[in-house]
Scaffold this active site. Sequence first.
Site, PDB file in Angstrom:
ATOM      1  N   LYS A 103       0.773  -1.247   0.000  1.00  0.00           N
ATOM      2  CA  LYS A 103       0.000   0.000   0.000  1.00  0.00           C
ATOM      3  C   LYS A 103       0.804   1.297   0.000  1.00  0.00           C
ATOM      4  O   LYS A 103       0.232   2.360   0.258  1.00  0.00           O
ATOM      5  CB  LYS A 103      -0.944   0.005   1.201  1.00  0.00           C
ATOM      6  CG  LYS A 103      -0.218  -0.063   2.550  1.00  0.00           C
ATOM      7  CD  LYS A 103      -1.185  -0.003   3.711  1.00  0.00           C
ATOM      8  CE  LYS A 103      -0.435   0.003   5.037  1.00  0.00           C
ATOM      9  NZ  LYS A 103      -1.351   0.139   6.187  1.00  0.00           N
ATOM     10  N   SER A 143      -9.014   2.773  -2.858  1.00  0.00           N
ATOM     11  CA  SER A 143      -8.254   3.959  -2.457  1.00  0.00           C
ATOM     12  C   SER A 143      -8.630   5.161  -3.307  1.00  0.00           C
ATOM     13  O   SER A 143      -9.015   5.026  -4.477  1.00  0.00           O
ATOM     14  CB  SER A 143      -6.758   3.666  -2.626  1.00  0.00           C
ATOM     15  OG  SER A 143      -5.993   4.843  -2.566  1.00  0.00           O
ATOM     16  N   THR A 145      -6.602   6.967  -4.566  1.00  0.00           N
ATOM     17  CA  THR A 145      -5.618   7.071  -5.647  1.00  0.00           C
ATOM     18  C   THR A 145      -6.220   6.700  -7.002  1.00  0.00           C
ATOM     19  O   THR A 145      -5.639   7.049  -8.036  1.00  0.00           O
ATOM     20  CB  THR A 145      -4.395   6.172  -5.383  1.00  0.00           C
ATOM     21  OG1 THR A 145      -4.830   4.827  -5.213  1.00  0.00           O
ATOM     22  CG2 THR A 145      -3.633   6.631  -4.155  1.00  0.00           C
ATOM     23  N   TYR A 167       0.877   1.776  -7.395  1.00  0.00           N
ATOM     24  CA  TYR A 167      -0.072   1.406  -6.348  1.00  0.00           C
ATOM     25  C   TYR A 167      -1.501   1.751  -6.777  1.00  0.00           C
ATOM     26  O   TYR A 167      -2.414   0.924  -6.701  1.00  0.00           O
ATOM     27  CB  TYR A 167       0.270   2.127  -5.040  1.00  0.00           C
ATOM     28  CG  TYR A 167      -0.833   2.091  -4.019  1.00  0.00           C
ATOM     29  CD1 TYR A 167      -1.185   0.902  -3.395  1.00  0.00           C
ATOM     30  CD2 TYR A 167      -1.545   3.249  -3.680  1.00  0.00           C
ATOM     31  CE1 TYR A 167      -2.221   0.868  -2.461  1.00  0.00           C
ATOM     32  CE2 TYR A 167      -2.566   3.224  -2.759  1.00  0.00           C
ATOM     33  CZ  TYR A 167      -2.897   2.026  -2.146  1.00  0.00           C
ATOM     34  OH  TYR A 167      -3.920   1.994  -1.231  1.00  0.00           O
ATOM     35  N   LYS A 171      -4.969  -0.729  -7.701  1.00  0.00           N
ATOM     36  CA  LYS A 171      -6.322  -0.553  -7.163  1.00  0.00           C
ATOM     37  C   LYS A 171      -7.333  -0.342  -8.294  1.00  0.00           C
ATOM     38  O   LYS A 171      -8.441  -0.890  -8.269  1.00  0.00           O
ATOM     39  CB  LYS A 171      -6.345   0.639  -6.197  1.00  0.00           C
ATOM     40  CG  LYS A 171      -5.575   0.429  -4.916  1.00  0.00           C
ATOM     41  CD  LYS A 171      -6.176  -0.662  -4.048  1.00  0.00           C
ATOM     42  CE  LYS A 171      -5.506  -0.737  -2.686  1.00  0.00           C
ATOM     43  NZ  LYS A 171      -6.052  -1.816  -1.838  1.00  0.00           N
ATOM     44  N   TYR A 195     -10.893   4.572   0.211  1.00  0.00           N
ATOM     45  CA  TYR A 195     -10.376   5.236   1.400  1.00  0.00           C
ATOM     46  C   TYR A 195      -9.608   6.488   1.019  1.00  0.00           C
ATOM     47  O   TYR A 195      -8.923   6.527   0.005  1.00  0.00           O
ATOM     48  CB  TYR A 195      -9.373   4.358   2.151  1.00  0.00           C
ATOM     49  CG  TYR A 195      -9.805   2.987   2.519  1.00  0.00           C
ATOM     50  CD1 TYR A 195     -11.137   2.604   2.534  1.00  0.00           C
ATOM     51  CD2 TYR A 195      -8.849   2.048   2.883  1.00  0.00           C
ATOM     52  CE1 TYR A 195     -11.498   1.321   2.890  1.00  0.00           C
ATOM     53  CE2 TYR A 195      -9.196   0.772   3.241  1.00  0.00           C
ATOM     54  CZ  TYR A 195     -10.523   0.400   3.239  1.00  0.00           C
ATOM     55  OH  TYR A 195     -10.874  -0.862   3.587  1.00  0.00           O
ATOM     56  N   PHE A 196      -9.640   7.428   1.959  1.00  0.00           N
ATOM     57  CA  PHE A 196      -8.733   8.548   1.826  1.00  0.00           C
ATOM     58  C   PHE A 196      -7.520   8.245   2.734  1.00  0.00           C
ATOM     59  O   PHE A 196      -6.845   7.254   2.499  1.00  0.00           O
ATOM     60  CB  PHE A 196      -9.489   9.854   2.043  1.00  0.00           C
ATOM     61  CG  PHE A 196     -10.245  10.220   0.767  1.00  0.00           C
ATOM     62  CD1 PHE A 196      -9.792  11.228  -0.053  1.00  0.00           C
ATOM     63  CD2 PHE A 196     -11.339   9.478   0.341  1.00  0.00           C
ATOM     64  CE1 PHE A 196     -10.420  11.517  -1.260  1.00  0.00           C
ATOM     65  CE2 PHE A 196     -11.975   9.752  -0.868  1.00  0.00           C
ATOM     66  CZ  PHE A 196     -11.510  10.772  -1.664  1.00  0.00           C
ATOM     67  N   ASN A 197      -7.178   8.963   3.733  1.00  0.00           N
ATOM     68  CA  ASN A 197      -5.905   8.716   4.445  1.00  0.00           C
ATOM     69  C   ASN A 197      -6.157   8.361   5.904  1.00  0.00           C
ATOM     70  O   ASN A 197      -6.300   9.266   6.739  1.00  0.00           O
ATOM     71  CB  ASN A 197      -5.000   9.949   4.344  1.00  0.00           C
ATOM     72  CG  ASN A 197      -4.605  10.253   2.911  1.00  0.00           C
ATOM     73  OD1 ASN A 197      -5.395  10.798   2.146  1.00  0.00           O
ATOM     74  ND2 ASN A 197      -3.398   9.889   2.532  1.00  0.00           N
ATOM     75  N   ARG A 249      -4.244  16.484   2.193  1.00  0.00           N
ATOM     76  CA  ARG A 249      -4.921  15.194   2.159  1.00  0.00           C
ATOM     77  C   ARG A 249      -6.142  15.204   3.081  1.00  0.00           C
ATOM     78  O   ARG A 249      -6.248  16.016   3.993  1.00  0.00           O
ATOM     79  CB  ARG A 249      -3.971  14.065   2.594  1.00  0.00           C
ATOM     80  CG  ARG A 249      -2.739  13.902   1.697  1.00  0.00           C
ATOM     81  CD  ARG A 249      -3.110  13.385   0.321  1.00  0.00           C
ATOM     82  NE  ARG A 249      -1.943  13.212  -0.531  1.00  0.00           N
ATOM     83  CZ  ARG A 249      -1.490  14.124  -1.382  1.00  0.00           C
ATOM     84  NH1 ARG A 249      -2.089  15.308  -1.479  1.00  0.00           N
ATOM     85  NH2 ARG A 249      -0.429  13.869  -2.138  1.00  0.00           N
ATOM     86  N   ARG A 310       8.006  13.756  -4.183  1.00  0.00           N
ATOM     87  CA  ARG A 310       8.040  12.311  -4.368  1.00  0.00           C
ATOM     88  C   ARG A 310       7.275  11.949  -5.637  1.00  0.00           C
ATOM     89  O   ARG A 310       6.155  12.431  -5.855  1.00  0.00           O
ATOM     90  CB  ARG A 310       7.406  11.624  -3.151  1.00  0.00           C
ATOM     91  CG  ARG A 310       7.476  10.128  -3.131  1.00  0.00           C
ATOM     92  CD  ARG A 310       7.004   9.596  -1.791  1.00  0.00           C
ATOM     93  NE  ARG A 310       5.681  10.083  -1.432  1.00  0.00           N
ATOM     94  CZ  ARG A 310       5.058   9.769  -0.293  1.00  0.00           C
ATOM     95  NH1 ARG A 310       5.657   9.001   0.589  1.00  0.00           N
ATOM     96  NH2 ARG A 310       3.863  10.252  -0.042  1.00  0.00           N
TER      97      ARG A 310
END
Length: 351
Positions: A103, A143, A145, A167, A171, A195-197, A249, A310
């Site tokens: 993840k 996610s 993402t 990643y 998903k 999901y968020f964070n 986020r 990143r």
Amino acid sequence: CIGVFEVVKFHTKRHRASKMRVLLTGGTGYIGSHTAIALLEQNHDVLLFDNLSNSQRHTVDRIRHITGKQAPFVQGDIRNTDLLTQTLRDFQADAVIHFAGLKAVGESVEQPIAYYANNVQGTISLLQAMQQCCVYKLMFSSSATVYGKPQYLPLDEAHPTSATNPYGRTKLHIEEMLQDLAASDACWKIICLRYFNPLGAHASGLLGERPNGIPNNLMPYIAQVAAGSLPFVQVFGNDYPTPDGTGVRDFIHVCDLAEGHAAALPFLHAQNGWHAINLGTGKGTSVLELIKAFAEANEIDVPYRIMPRRPGDVDACFASPAKAHNILGWKAQRDIQEMCKSAWLWQTMQG
């Protein structure tokens, strides 16, 4: 698919699912273990299936200590289709909640093959086992993402999907595979919870996020820096088009997230087809704001350093949680301060 009238009718009933037997892949992991507690507290039967690659065996005992109920545990990899099939049959599972998978965004950029093997191949193995056992109810740990670089905010479930890193692509591939599966056979009932964070820990301090090795996720990294185990928090980029230049986020307490799964079980039980539902707060918090909130909530210094951006990260990402509220009757209840305090309690209780 279900019509608007049916969704509204479901929403107004606000009922719990009758007692179900639910297998949790990745059940001793961070989100899986908290969800196990939420389900056990609603009197569901739970089996934990995990290879312990990023969790600990003692989590099973801690779940029992918190709930007073024993959840059976099977150690195994989800790519072991025969073991999954036997476990589903022996447990006589009614449904599966699928948490198992790698993840970390940054790690996925460095190790894409491992991510496709674990996440996509592992899900195919699970679906084959479920099909053999005629278990057709699946809740998938997806996610935010899958939305890729946001075209608008807040993100609702109608937002176009894409991915900016391996990643996220795993998903998204899994979601598309599940859509195809639901379209091919009306028996399937599938929810993809985006999901968020997730942050924070159980109020008891007995469960939280403690990955093996150096953390890939922000909150356990902050907690380990505060504890002196790591020298400083790495903040990846401070030149994003956000109020303080750091990424924004939607941080959600892990117990709120777990309760979202429990709230989704009645919907999973009642509705055929494939459905995507966001689990988030609808509020954006920057990386620097979170670091400062942790320091203030726990009255402790948290040193940090700005690092280069990143690969694969986006500038801002937060949810529209309206669908979850309207259909499931669920809404996040806990704030950033509670996330920070519970995470520090968990950290300090580990020694």
